[in-house]
Design a protein around this motif. Structure first.
Motif, short mmCIF file in Angstrom:
data_model
loop_
_atom_site.label_atom_id
_atom_site.label_comp_id
_atom_site.label_asym_id
_atom_site.label_seq_id
_atom_site.Cartn_x
_atom_site.Cartn_y
_atom_site.Cartn_z
N GLY A 8 11.36 71.96 51.79
CA GLY A 8 11.49 70.54 51.55
C GLY A 8 10.14 69.84 51.59
N GLY A 9 10.15 68.58 51.19
CA GLY A 9 8.92 67.81 51.20
C GLY A 9 9.05 66.54 50.41
N LEU A 10 7.93 65.92 50.17
CA LEU A 10 7.87 64.66 49.41
C LEU A 10 7.42 64.97 47.98
CD1 LEU A 10 7.87 61.54 49.24
CD2 LEU A 10 5.48 61.63 50.05
N VAL A 11 8.17 64.46 47.01
CA VAL A 11 7.85 64.70 45.61
C VAL A 11 8.16 63.43 44.82
CG1 VAL A 11 10.15 65.62 45.09
CG2 VAL A 11 8.20 66.33 43.69
N GLN A 12 7.45 63.25 43.73
CA GLN A 12 7.69 62.09 42.88
C GLN A 12 8.87 62.33 41.95
OE1 GLN A 12 3.95 61.33 40.89
NE2 GLN A 12 3.29 59.95 42.51
N THR A 13 9.44 61.25 41.47
CA THR A 13 10.52 61.34 40.50
C THR A 13 10.08 62.21 39.32
OG1 THR A 13 11.44 59.18 41.08
CG2 THR A 13 11.95 60.03 38.90
N GLY A 14 10.98 63.13 38.94
CA GLY A 14 10.67 64.04 37.85
C GLY A 14 10.03 65.35 38.30
N GLY A 15 9.68 65.42 39.56
CA GLY A 15 9.04 66.62 40.07
C GLY A 15 10.04 67.72 40.43
N ALA A 103 32.44 82.08 46.08
CA ALA A 103 31.76 80.79 46.21
C ALA A 103 32.78 79.68 46.38
CB ALA A 103 30.92 80.52 44.96
N SER A 104 32.39 78.66 47.11
CA SER A 104 33.28 77.53 47.37
C SER A 104 32.49 76.24 47.46
CB SER A 104 34.05 77.74 48.67
OG SER A 104 34.84 76.60 48.99
N THR A 105 33.15 75.16 47.08
CA THR A 105 32.54 73.83 47.20
C THR A 105 32.94 73.16 48.51
OG1 THR A 105 34.39 72.71 46.10
CG2 THR A 105 32.63 73.57 44.69
N LYS A 106 33.79 73.79 49.29
CA LYS A 106 34.35 73.18 50.50
C LYS A 106 33.58 73.58 51.76
CE LYS A 106 37.66 71.58 47.95
NZ LYS A 106 37.64 70.16 47.56
N GLU A 107 33.29 72.61 52.61
CA GLU A 107 32.53 72.88 53.83
C GLU A 107 33.24 73.87 54.75
OE1 GLU A 107 30.19 68.60 54.38
OE2 GLU A 107 30.80 69.80 56.10
N ASP A 108 34.56 73.82 54.80
CA ASP A 108 35.27 74.69 55.74
C ASP A 108 35.28 76.14 55.30
OD1 ASP A 108 38.65 73.55 54.88
OD2 ASP A 108 37.12 74.59 53.72
N ALA A 109 34.75 76.43 54.13
CA ALA A 109 34.62 77.82 53.68
C ALA A 109 33.35 78.47 54.22
CB ALA A 109 34.62 77.87 52.16
N TYR A 110 32.55 77.69 54.93
CA TYR A 110 31.26 78.18 55.42
C TYR A 110 31.25 78.25 56.94
CZ TYR A 110 29.92 77.62 50.64
OH TYR A 110 29.87 77.76 49.28
N ALA A 111 30.82 79.40 57.45
CA ALA A 111 30.89 79.64 58.89
C ALA A 111 29.59 79.31 59.61
CB ALA A 111 31.24 81.11 59.14
N TYR A 112 28.48 79.45 58.93
CA TYR A 112 27.18 79.28 59.58
C TYR A 112 26.34 78.29 58.78
CZ TYR A 112 28.82 83.70 61.50
OH TYR A 112 29.58 84.67 62.09
N TRP A 113 25.60 77.47 59.52
CA TRP A 113 24.81 76.42 58.91
C TRP A 113 23.37 76.46 59.43
CZ3 TRP A 113 26.84 72.85 55.37
CH2 TRP A 113 28.21 72.96 55.14
N GLY A 114 22.43 76.19 58.52
CA GLY A 114 21.05 76.07 58.93
C GLY A 114 20.75 74.68 59.46
N GLN A 115 19.51 74.47 59.87
CA GLN A 115 19.13 73.22 60.51
C GLN A 115 18.79 72.13 59.51
OE1 GLN A 115 17.07 75.51 59.77
NE2 GLN A 115 15.17 74.52 59.16
N GLY A 116 18.60 72.48 58.27
CA GLY A 116 18.30 71.49 57.25
C GLY A 116 16.82 71.33 56.99
N THR A 117 16.51 70.96 55.76
CA THR A 117 15.14 70.66 55.38
C THR A 117 15.15 69.35 54.59
OG1 THR A 117 13.14 71.55 54.31
CG2 THR A 117 15.25 72.07 53.27
N LEU A 118 14.21 68.47 54.87
CA LEU A 118 14.20 67.14 54.29
C LEU A 118 13.52 67.13 52.94
CD1 LEU A 118 14.72 64.08 54.55
CD2 LEU A 118 12.51 63.91 55.75
N VAL A 119 14.21 66.55 51.97
CA VAL A 119 13.67 66.33 50.64
C VAL A 119 13.61 64.83 50.41
CG1 VAL A 119 14.10 66.59 48.16
CG2 VAL A 119 14.55 68.51 49.72
N THR A 120 12.42 64.36 50.05
CA THR A 120 12.24 62.94 49.77
C THR A 120 11.66 62.79 48.37
OG1 THR A 120 11.81 62.48 52.11
CG2 THR A 120 11.20 60.78 50.52
#
Length: 123
Positions: A8-15, A103-120
């Motif tokens: 993740g990180g900071l990027v300009q529109t279109g990047g 593959a699933s679009t539903k959150e309850d189909a997933y057992a483990y989650w990462g901590q997240g990365t910020l995209v701006t």
């Protein structure tokens, strides 16, 4: 199980940005993987998912044609290539490992989650 998201990180529109997620789980290669995101003040939402072998992928309508999910089972890793980024793509991106191989679009189909990365994405 540990899921470590990065890129993740900071990027300009279109990047572009490429997110990576590494899993410590030995069953990674038989599990679906997904990416979700949470914008400030909003609920977490589905972004993309990929089946255990990579043969099936799903995308949110808002990212179709711009984002690509892929995986490398030899490296226990899943990726999210994000192109033509928009300010509305801003948020914390989470990778998740599925309970099953499909593959699933539903959150309850997933057992483990990462901590997240910020995209701006700046306008």
């Amino acid at each position: 199980v540990q899921l470590q998201a990065s890129g993740g990180g900071l990027v300009q529109t279109g990047g572009s940005l490429r997110l990576s997620c590494a899993s410590s789980e030995r069953t990674f290669s038989s599990s679906a993987m997904g990416w979700f995101r949470q914008a400030p003040g909003k609920e977490r939402e589905f972004v993309a998912a990929i089946s255990w072998g990579g043969g099936t992928t799903y995308y949110a309508d808002s990212v179709k044609g711009r984002f690509t999910i892929s995986r490398d089972n030899a490296k226990n890793a899943v990726y999210l290539q994000m192109n033509s980024l928009k300010p509305e793509d801003t948020g914390v991106y989470f990778c998740a490992q599925g309970r099953y191989g499909s593959a699933s679009t539903k959150e309850d189909a997933y057992a483990y989650w990462g901590q997240g990365t910020l995209v701006t994405v700046s306008s």
